[in-house]
Motif scaffolding. Structure first.
Motif, PDB file in Angstrom:
ATOM      1  N   SER A   1       4.110  13.793   0.977  1.00  0.00           N
ATOM      2  CA  SER A   1       3.455  12.489   1.067  1.00  0.00           C
ATOM      3  C   SER A   1       4.357  11.387   0.516  1.00  0.00           C
ATOM      4  O   SER A   1       4.361  10.268   1.042  1.00  0.00           O
ATOM      5  CB  SER A   1       2.121  12.513   0.316  1.00  0.00           C
ATOM      6  OG  SER A   1       2.326  12.674  -1.079  1.00  0.00           O
TER       7      SER A   1
ATOM      8  N   PHE B   1       5.305   8.048   2.628  1.00  0.00           N
ATOM      9  CA  PHE B   1       5.000   6.705   2.134  1.00  0.00           C
ATOM     10  C   PHE B   1       6.269   5.881   1.938  1.00  0.00           C
ATOM     11  O   PHE B   1       6.294   4.694   2.259  1.00  0.00           O
ATOM     12  CB  PHE B   1       4.222   6.777   0.820  1.00  0.00           C
ATOM     13  CG  PHE B   1       2.794   7.196   0.967  1.00  0.00           C
ATOM     14  CD1 PHE B   1       1.955   6.531   1.853  1.00  0.00           C
ATOM     15  CD2 PHE B   1       2.271   8.258   0.230  1.00  0.00           C
ATOM     16  CE1 PHE B   1       0.628   6.909   2.004  1.00  0.00           C
ATOM     17  CE2 PHE B   1       0.948   8.635   0.371  1.00  0.00           C
ATOM     18  CZ  PHE B   1       0.128   7.961   1.259  1.00  0.00           C
TER      19      PHE B   1
ATOM     20  N   TYR C   1      -2.900  13.354   1.415  1.00  0.00           N
ATOM     21  CA  TYR C   1      -3.755  13.190   0.240  1.00  0.00           C
ATOM     22  C   TYR C   1      -5.132  13.803   0.483  1.00  0.00           C
ATOM     23  O   TYR C   1      -5.689  14.476  -0.394  1.00  0.00           O
ATOM     24  CB  TYR C   1      -3.898  11.701  -0.100  1.00  0.00           C
ATOM     25  CG  TYR C   1      -2.912  11.205  -1.135  1.00  0.00           C
ATOM     26  CD1 TYR C   1      -1.537  11.307  -0.913  1.00  0.00           C
ATOM     27  CD2 TYR C   1      -3.341  10.624  -2.321  1.00  0.00           C
ATOM     28  CE1 TYR C   1      -0.632  10.841  -1.851  1.00  0.00           C
ATOM     29  CE2 TYR C   1      -2.439  10.163  -3.266  1.00  0.00           C
ATOM     30  CZ  TYR C   1      -1.085  10.274  -3.023  1.00  0.00           C
ATOM     31  OH  TYR C   1      -0.193   9.822  -3.962  1.00  0.00           O
TER      32      TYR C   1
ATOM     33  N   LEU D   1      -1.451   9.475   3.919  1.00  0.00           N
ATOM     34  CA  LEU D   1      -2.859   9.471   3.508  1.00  0.00           C
ATOM     35  C   LEU D   1      -3.552  10.768   3.906  1.00  0.00           C
ATOM     36  O   LEU D   1      -4.387  11.294   3.157  1.00  0.00           O
ATOM     37  CB  LEU D   1      -3.578   8.279   4.134  1.00  0.00           C
ATOM     38  CG  LEU D   1      -3.255   6.903   3.555  1.00  0.00           C
ATOM     39  CD1 LEU D   1      -3.924   5.810   4.381  1.00  0.00           C
ATOM     40  CD2 LEU D   1      -3.712   6.812   2.100  1.00  0.00           C
TER      41      LEU D   1
ATOM     42  N   PHE E   1       1.168   4.120  -3.133  1.00  0.00           N
ATOM     43  CA  PHE E   1       0.964   5.561  -2.976  1.00  0.00           C
ATOM     44  C   PHE E   1       2.254   6.343  -3.192  1.00  0.00           C
ATOM     45  O   PHE E   1       2.216   7.491  -3.647  1.00  0.00           O
ATOM     46  CB  PHE E   1       0.387   5.861  -1.594  1.00  0.00           C
ATOM     47  CG  PHE E   1      -1.091   5.637  -1.491  1.00  0.00           C
ATOM     48  CD1 PHE E   1      -1.979   6.545  -2.058  1.00  0.00           C
ATOM     49  CD2 PHE E   1      -1.599   4.535  -0.840  1.00  0.00           C
ATOM     50  CE1 PHE E   1      -3.345   6.348  -1.970  1.00  0.00           C
ATOM     51  CE2 PHE E   1      -2.968   4.328  -0.742  1.00  0.00           C
ATOM     52  CZ  PHE E   1      -3.845   5.233  -1.310  1.00  0.00           C
TER      53      PHE E   1
ATOM     54  N   THR F   1       2.561   6.597  -6.874  1.00  0.00           N
ATOM     55  CA  THR F   1       1.496   7.487  -7.344  1.00  0.00           C
ATOM     56  C   THR F   1       1.846   8.947  -7.075  1.00  0.00           C
ATOM     57  O   THR F   1       1.565   9.829  -7.899  1.00  0.00           O
ATOM     58  CB  THR F   1       0.164   7.131  -6.657  1.00  0.00           C
ATOM     59  OG1 THR F   1      -0.166   5.772  -6.928  1.00  0.00           O
ATOM     60  CG2 THR F   1      -0.953   8.023  -7.165  1.00  0.00           C
ATOM     61  N   SER F   2       2.458   9.222  -5.936  1.00  0.00           N
ATOM     62  CA  SER F   2       2.863  10.590  -5.602  1.00  0.00           C
ATOM     63  C   SER F   2       3.856  11.135  -6.615  1.00  0.00           C
ATOM     64  O   SER F   2       3.789  12.305  -7.004  1.00  0.00           O
ATOM     65  CB  SER F   2       3.465  10.635  -4.193  1.00  0.00           C
ATOM     66  OG  SER F   2       2.531  10.213  -3.228  1.00  0.00           O
TER      67      SER F   2
ATOM     68  N   THR G   1       0.824  -1.223   0.000  1.00  0.00           N
ATOM     69  CA  THR G   1       0.000   0.000   0.000  1.00  0.00           C
ATOM     70  C   THR G   1       0.851   1.263   0.000  1.00  0.00           C
ATOM     71  O   THR G   1       0.651   2.135  -0.855  1.00  0.00           O
ATOM     72  CB  THR G   1      -0.964  -0.001   1.195  1.00  0.00           C
ATOM     73  OG1 THR G   1      -1.799  -1.159   1.133  1.00  0.00           O
ATOM     74  CG2 THR G   1      -1.835   1.243   1.190  1.00  0.00           C
TER      75      THR G   1
END
Length: 231
Positions: free
Chosen positions: A130, A134, A189, A186, A77, A80-81, A73
């Motif tokens: 973020s 992460f 986000y 999170l 992320f 994705t960031s 997870t």
């Protein structure tokens, strides 16, 4: 210094309010969880239960699989960031078209090009933050795997050669730290969505920030999942 004079005071106040609510909620959630059940505090109890079971298992392949699944997870992320940051930098090259598009949205406040670019850079900073949270969470899960892999056989704990409680405390604290770090990412986000209201108006951002804080509070302290887990 140029942006200080160009950005209206209403925007500065909204930005200060945004970060105050974000940081203030983070401190509030940590302090409130000491006296009230929270989602993170409750799940930490299950993380300790997990480690108590892990030291009694041999082999510990199941625990390794669980640790690997948990690390996917923050890894997702984190990547994705990076993609979002790249997309935001690409948007900086087309801010003139983006400002024209925003001007056509009803109730959207007219803004200059440099102010629009500044708002994008603030979004970039949030997603960079973020990413670091992460990626640090992902690395902490590798430490968890290391601790699980170094656990002695169950019979060594039973004979008193190794202290059972010390191993459980160490492993459970590491898993809890990794989960808390991911929770910070999170949360960033969530608040990044509130910042999108800034492109409409400063007031919209303040309202959106308050709504996000209320949603986070309801999920961390009053959610149905928490009710199920704490029983």
């Amino acid at each position: 210094m140029k942006i200080i004079s160009i950005l209206p005071w209403a925007d500065w106040l909204a930005l200060v309010c945004f970060f105050s609510i974000w940081i203030g909620y983070a401190f509030f959630a940590k302090a409130w969880a000491k006296t009230r059940p929270s989602l993170l505090r409750t799940t930490n109890r299950y993380r300790r239960y997990w480690m108590e079971q892990a030291i009694a298992r041999d082999p510990r392949m199941l625990d390794g699989i669980i640790t690997q699944n948990l690390s996917t997870t923050p890894a997702f992320f984190s990547s994705t960031s990076i993609l979002i940051v790249g997309a935001l930098f690409a948007l900086l090259g087309t801010t003139d078209k983006a400002t024209e598009l925003m001007s056509e949205i009803p109730f959207a406040q007219a803004t200059t090009l440099i102010v629009f670019e500044f708002k994008i850079l603030v979004l970039v900073a949030i997603f960079v933050y973020s990413f670091f949270r992460f990626s640090w969470s992902m690395r902490q899960y590798t430490f968890v795997a290391l601790v699980i892999g170094s656990m002695p056989p169950p019979e060594d704990f039973a004979s008193g050669q190794f202290e059972r409680v010390a191993y459980v405390d160490r492993a459970a604290s590491l898993v809890a730290s990794a989960a808390e770090t991911m929770n910070d990412g999170l949360r960033a986000y969530y608040f990044s969505f509130a910042l999108l209201g800034w492109f409409v108006s400063p007031l919209a951002m303040v309202i959106a920030t308050a709504v996000v804080a209320a949603i986070l509070y309801s999920r961390e302290f009053r959610s149905e999942v928490l009710h199920i887990l704490k029983d």
